[in-house]
Design a protein around this motif. Structure first.
Motif, short mmCIF file in Angstrom:
data_model
loop_
_atom_site.label_atom_id
_atom_site.label_comp_id
_atom_site.label_asym_id
_atom_site.label_seq_id
_atom_site.Cartn_x
_atom_site.Cartn_y
_atom_site.Cartn_z
N THR A 202 6.52 -5.20 4.18
CA THR A 202 6.04 -4.36 3.23
C THR A 202 6.92 -4.36 1.74
OG1 THR A 202 5.61 -2.68 4.66
CG2 THR A 202 5.72 -1.74 2.77
N ARG A 203 5.93 -4.25 0.87
CA ARG A 203 6.70 -4.22 -0.36
C ARG A 203 5.50 -3.61 -1.48
NH1 ARG A 203 10.31 -5.72 1.64
NH2 ARG A 203 11.49 -7.75 1.47
N TYR A 204 6.11 -2.39 -2.13
CA TYR A 204 5.39 -1.60 -2.74
C TYR A 204 6.06 -1.08 -3.90
CZ TYR A 204 1.73 1.53 -4.06
OH TYR A 204 0.66 2.38 -5.10
N ILE A 205 5.78 -1.45 -5.33
CA ILE A 205 6.65 -1.04 -6.33
C ILE A 205 5.86 0.15 -7.00
CG2 ILE A 205 7.10 -1.77 -8.69
CD1 ILE A 205 7.54 -4.56 -7.61
N GLY A 206 4.61 0.19 -6.90
CA GLY A 206 4.10 1.29 -7.53
C GLY A 206 3.46 1.04 -9.06
N SER A 207 3.40 -0.32 -9.10
CA SER A 207 3.12 -0.86 -10.48
C SER A 207 2.12 -2.05 -10.25
CB SER A 207 4.22 -1.07 -11.42
OG SER A 207 4.00 -2.18 -12.34
N LEU A 208 0.81 -1.63 -10.44
CA LEU A 208 -0.18 -2.94 -9.93
C LEU A 208 -0.01 -4.06 -10.43
CD1 LEU A 208 -2.94 -3.92 -8.78
CD2 LEU A 208 -3.97 -3.00 -10.73
N VAL A 209 0.52 -4.51 -11.71
CA VAL A 209 0.90 -5.74 -12.46
C VAL A 209 1.81 -6.35 -11.45
CG1 VAL A 209 1.84 -6.90 -14.26
CG2 VAL A 209 -0.19 -5.26 -14.46
N SER A 210 2.85 -5.63 -11.31
CA SER A 210 4.16 -5.93 -10.32
C SER A 210 3.81 -6.68 -8.96
CB SER A 210 5.56 -5.31 -10.74
OG SER A 210 5.42 -4.80 -11.86
N ASP A 211 3.20 -5.62 -8.33
CA ASP A 211 2.74 -5.68 -7.00
C ASP A 211 1.87 -6.91 -7.00
OD1 ASP A 211 4.10 -3.83 -5.23
OD2 ASP A 211 2.92 -2.41 -6.41
N PHE A 212 1.05 -7.06 -7.82
CA PHE A 212 -0.12 -8.17 -7.86
C PHE A 212 0.67 -9.53 -7.92
CE2 PHE A 212 -2.97 -11.26 -9.71
CZ PHE A 212 -3.93 -11.40 -8.78
N HIS A 213 1.59 -9.44 -9.12
CA HIS A 213 2.06 -10.70 -9.42
C HIS A 213 3.02 -11.29 -8.46
CE1 HIS A 213 4.23 -13.34 -12.33
NE2 HIS A 213 5.16 -12.96 -11.83
N ARG A 214 3.96 -10.28 -7.79
CA ARG A 214 4.52 -10.87 -6.71
C ARG A 214 3.65 -11.21 -5.45
NH1 ARG A 214 6.06 -6.15 -4.65
NH2 ARG A 214 3.99 -6.41 -3.58
N ASN A 215 2.80 -10.72 -5.10
CA ASN A 215 1.84 -11.11 -3.94
C ASN A 215 0.96 -12.53 -4.45
OD1 ASN A 215 2.60 -8.91 -2.86
ND2 ASN A 215 0.66 -7.99 -2.62
N TYR B 192 -2.77 -6.34 -1.54
CA TYR B 192 -2.53 -5.19 -2.40
C TYR B 192 -3.63 -4.22 -2.06
CZ TYR B 192 -1.91 -1.70 -5.76
OH TYR B 192 -1.83 -0.27 -6.55
N ILE B 193 -3.31 -2.83 -1.61
CA ILE B 193 -4.66 -2.15 -1.32
C ILE B 193 -4.27 -0.82 -2.01
CG2 ILE B 193 -6.02 -0.93 0.37
CD1 ILE B 193 -5.03 -3.12 2.55
N TYR B 194 -5.41 -0.38 -2.71
CA TYR B 194 -5.56 1.15 -3.07
C TYR B 194 -6.76 1.75 -2.64
CZ TYR B 194 -3.29 5.16 -4.95
OH TYR B 194 -2.58 6.41 -4.92
N PRO B 195 -6.69 2.06 -1.47
CA PRO B 195 -8.12 2.47 -0.95
C PRO B 195 -8.51 3.99 -1.37
CG PRO B 195 -6.33 2.78 0.70
CD PRO B 195 -5.63 2.62 -0.53
N GLY B 196 -9.62 4.18 -1.05
CA GLY B 196 -10.26 5.67 -1.17
C GLY B 196 -9.59 6.47 0.02
N THR B 197 -9.47 7.66 -0.23
CA THR B 197 -8.94 8.69 0.45
C THR B 197 -9.53 9.72 0.58
OG1 THR B 197 -7.59 9.64 -1.12
CG2 THR B 197 -6.44 7.73 -0.04
N SER B 198 -9.37 10.69 1.56
CA SER B 198 -10.36 11.64 1.71
C SER B 198 -10.18 12.47 0.73
CB SER B 198 -9.94 12.42 3.15
OG SER B 198 -8.58 12.81 3.14
N LYS B 199 -9.10 12.60 -0.04
CA LYS B 199 -8.82 13.36 -1.03
C LYS B 199 -9.64 12.70 -2.56
CE LYS B 199 -4.27 15.83 -1.20
NZ LYS B 199 -3.37 15.37 -1.69
N ASN B 200 -9.69 11.57 -2.64
CA ASN B 200 -9.99 10.73 -3.72
C ASN B 200 -10.73 9.63 -3.21
OD1 ASN B 200 -8.56 12.32 -5.78
ND2 ASN B 200 -6.81 11.09 -4.90
N PRO B 201 -12.03 9.65 -2.84
CA PRO B 201 -12.71 8.60 -2.02
C PRO B 201 -12.98 7.47 -3.02
CG PRO B 201 -14.07 10.72 -1.98
CD PRO B 201 -12.84 10.77 -3.22
N ILE C 129 0.88 -1.18 -0.03
CA ILE C 129 0.07 -0.07 -0.17
C ILE C 129 0.79 1.15 -0.01
CG2 ILE C 129 -0.04 0.27 2.56
CD1 ILE C 129 -2.84 1.07 2.06
N ASN C 130 0.59 2.30 -0.66
CA ASN C 130 1.09 3.46 -0.69
C ASN C 130 0.98 4.20 0.80
OD1 ASN C 130 2.51 6.01 -1.06
ND2 ASN C 130 1.84 6.16 -3.15
#
Ligand code: AHG
Ligand code: MN
Ligand code: MN
Length: 335
Positions: A239-252, A259-268, A207-208
């Motif tokens: 923690t492992r976070y590459i910032g490239s969904l494909v790579s992060d998902f492939h490793r996991n 892998y989590i990219y949640p909603g945020t207060s800025k970007n729900p 997660i970022n």
């Protein structure tokens, strides 16, 4: 040794109604992947990684390779005549093939031609993601928005290509997940990872965390849970976070993780796009025994409203996603 082409052809027998079109489409995707791979591998040499000088609909700078990959996949699918329309991250509107041959095609495709493209300059793995649906509109005319705005459960196939230390194509037609590694000396994808499944117990969370202050309480509490020392379990996770969904998902997928990219207060709704990121990756996750969720509900059951719609994304080992959902329900219940 089994090649991608042999494997896909054998699998055609799994589909009683198959006329070989999906087989040919998957082969065309494999060919485009090889062309994109060739360009990526020489990126540092031919100065192709600069900005293209335009922005896509989401205001992101398009890279030359984003544009190249988009064209490569669009043209590979045009000449096959199996696909009538495409939703791409790099096209603001639905891309509808105008030739009569393509309009007879049974399928529509949603794709992220190059995922993690901000990582190109730093030589980190990037990917391509694709999602295939049977069209709803009658064959013989142009594809429609209705064809593309189907819930993820309707996917007939999905997959990704990872351009990493080796290049792999991983896909599913709803009968498990299989991975193929490109032998660059002969340009052939070879079955290297048959029947990929998440390990029972994962120990990676991705997660970022720089966005921590913008996260909902449920996400914050889940991160603290991941970091807790709990003898007899895998926690604290790593923690492992590459910032490239494909790579992060492939490793996991291989190691076991979430892998989590949640909603945020800025970007729900988070950052990732439902049609060409979350649905195909979610389909693969489920096919590999994992889960894909918004934190509250199954990703694949969402009926999309627009091509570039974003959703919060929790994906990975089933137990880990379920645990994260518990935290969301307890600390950040939906209104
Ligand atoms: P894309 O390069 O196709 O725009 O996708 C990038 C995505 C995804 O691959 C990655 O997981 C995520 O953006 C990273 O976002 P942050 O930099 O905000 O963590
Ligand atoms: Mn992407
Ligand atoms: Mn992209």
């Amino acid at each position: 040794m089994k090649t991608l082409v042999e494997f896909i052809s054998e699998k055609q027998a799994d589909f009683p109604y198959a006329s070989g079109e999906l087989t040919r489409l998957l082969n065309d995707i494999g060919i485009a992947a090889k062309i994109v791979n060739r360009e990526i591998k020489i990126a540092g040499l031919v100065d192709i990684t600069g900005y293209f000088g335009q922005q896509n609909i989401q205001g992101e700078e398009q890279k030359k390779l984003d544009v190249f990959a988009n064209k490569a996949f669009l043209s590979a699918m045009r000449h096959g005549g199996m696909v009538c329309a495409v939703a791409s991250e790099e096209n603001d509107e639905m891309y509808s093939y105008e030739n009569a041959f393509s309009q007879k095609g049974k399928y529509v495709v949603a794709m992220d031609p190059l995922d993690g493209s901000s990582n190109i300059e730093v030589n980190v793995p990037i990917g391509t993601i694709f999602s295939i649906y049977r069209r709803i509109s009658p064959s013989g005319g142009p594809g429609t928005m209705e064809d593309l705005l189907q819930p993820g459960v309707n996917q007939v196939a999905a997959g990704y290509v990872i351009y990493g230390s080796s290049t792999m194509l991983v896909y599913s037609t709803g009968n498990g997940v299989n991975g193929f590694t490109l032998d660059p000396s002969v340009g052939i994808f070879i079955l290297s990872h048959p029947d990929m499944t998440f390990p029972e117990e994962g120990s990676i969370y991705s997660i970022n965390e720089a966005n921590y202050i913008y996260f909902q309480e449920g996400v914050k509490k889940y991160i603290k849970y991941c970091q807790m020392d709990d003898p007899g379990t895998n926690r604290p996770y790593t923690t492992r976070y590459i910032g490239s969904l494909v790579s992060d998902f492939h490793r996991n997928l291989i190691r076991g993780g979430i892998y989590i990219y949640p909603g945020t207060s800025k970007n729900p709704n988070g950052k990732l796009r439902l049609l060409y990121e979350c649905n195909p990756i979610g389909f693969l996750a489920e096919q590999a025994g994992g889960k894909a969720s918004t934190g509250f509900r199954r990703i694949l059951e969402i009926t999309p409203e627009s091509l570039h719609q974003r959703v919060p994304f929790f994906v990975g080992s089933a137990e880990m996603v379920e645990k994260a959902e518990e935290f969301m329900k307890q600390y950040s219940p939906e209104d």
